[in-house]
Design an enzyme around this catalytic site. Structure first.
Site, short mmCIF file in Angstrom:
data_model
loop_
_atom_site.label_atom_id
_atom_site.label_comp_id
_atom_site.label_asym_id
_atom_site.label_seq_id
_atom_site.Cartn_x
_atom_site.Cartn_y
_atom_site.Cartn_z
N GLU A 28 0.85 -1.20 0.00
CA GLU A 28 0.00 0.00 0.00
C GLU A 28 0.87 1.24 0.00
O GLU A 28 1.91 1.27 0.65
CB GLU A 28 -0.86 0.06 1.27
CG GLU A 28 -2.12 -0.76 1.22
CD GLU A 28 -3.03 -0.44 2.40
OE1 GLU A 28 -2.95 0.67 2.95
OE2 GLU A 28 -3.81 -1.32 2.77
N HIS A 78 -4.65 6.60 0.10
CA HIS A 78 -3.90 5.36 0.17
C HIS A 78 -4.39 4.41 -0.89
O HIS A 78 -5.47 4.60 -1.46
CB HIS A 78 -3.92 4.75 1.57
CG HIS A 78 -5.24 4.19 1.99
ND1 HIS A 78 -6.30 4.97 2.38
CD2 HIS A 78 -5.66 2.90 2.08
CE1 HIS A 78 -7.33 4.18 2.70
NE2 HIS A 78 -6.97 2.93 2.53
N HIS A 80 -5.35 0.60 -2.52
CA HIS A 80 -5.89 -0.73 -2.23
C HIS A 80 -5.41 -1.67 -3.33
O HIS A 80 -5.98 -1.68 -4.42
CB HIS A 80 -7.42 -0.69 -2.21
CG HIS A 80 -8.01 -0.21 -0.92
ND1 HIS A 80 -9.36 -0.11 -0.72
CD2 HIS A 80 -7.43 0.17 0.24
CE1 HIS A 80 -9.59 0.33 0.52
NE2 HIS A 80 -8.43 0.52 1.11
N ASP A 91 -10.24 2.24 7.79
CA ASP A 91 -9.99 3.48 7.04
C ASP A 91 -10.82 4.63 7.62
O ASP A 91 -10.33 5.74 7.80
CB ASP A 91 -10.37 3.32 5.57
CG ASP A 91 -9.43 2.39 4.81
OD1 ASP A 91 -8.32 2.12 5.32
OD2 ASP A 91 -9.82 1.96 3.71
ZN LIG Z 1 -7.95 1.14 3.00
#
Ligand SMILES: [Zn+2]
Length: 130
Positions: A28, A78, A80, A91
């Site tokens: 990530e 961010h 995925h 999140d």
């Molecule tokens: Zn996430």
């Protein structure tokens, strides 16, 4: 769409996010979003690399107390690696700033990007040129 807030981002900033996510795949990537808030809109202008190395740990493991107290930070983005654009409970629980942006594999364009508010409601994303 129940929320009237629109999030604007320049195409080159979005491309930088997608390129960065591709580079660290399958881990990530996490970046802070800098920008301006106005009534009904948030404009993302720049990306800020967080002041810690959290890559590969997952967004929920970001130590929030280490984030800068910088009011120009409007949220986070961010990636995925699964390609799923929905925010996880973690999140939403760890949201920092007004906007939660998620980019999903294969990180090609704005179809692989989504923005949410703290309640997990999807917001309109307006990609502007250049
Ligand atoms: Zn996430």
């Amino acid at each position: 769409m129940t929320n009237a807030i629109t999030v604007s981002i320049r195409n080159e900033v979005l491309r930088a996010i997608l390129e960065g996510a591709k580079r660290v795949y399958p881990r990530e990537s996490i970046l802070l979003l800098r920008g301006k808030r106005k009534k009904g809109s948030i404009t993302i202008s720049d990306l800020v690399v967080p002041p810690f190395a959290a890559r590969g740990l997952g967004f929920s493991s970001v130590p929030l107390h280490m984030l800068p107290m910088d009011f120009s930070i409007v949220g986070t983005v961010h990636s995925h690696p699964s390609g799923n654009l929905n925010p996880s409970h973690a999140d939403l629980n760890h949201a920092f700033g007004s906007v939660i942006m998620i980019v999903g594999y294969p990180y090609l364009d704005e179809r692989n990007a989504a923005v949410y508010n703290h309640d997990g409601e999807r917001l309109a994303l307006n990609v502007t040129e250049p």
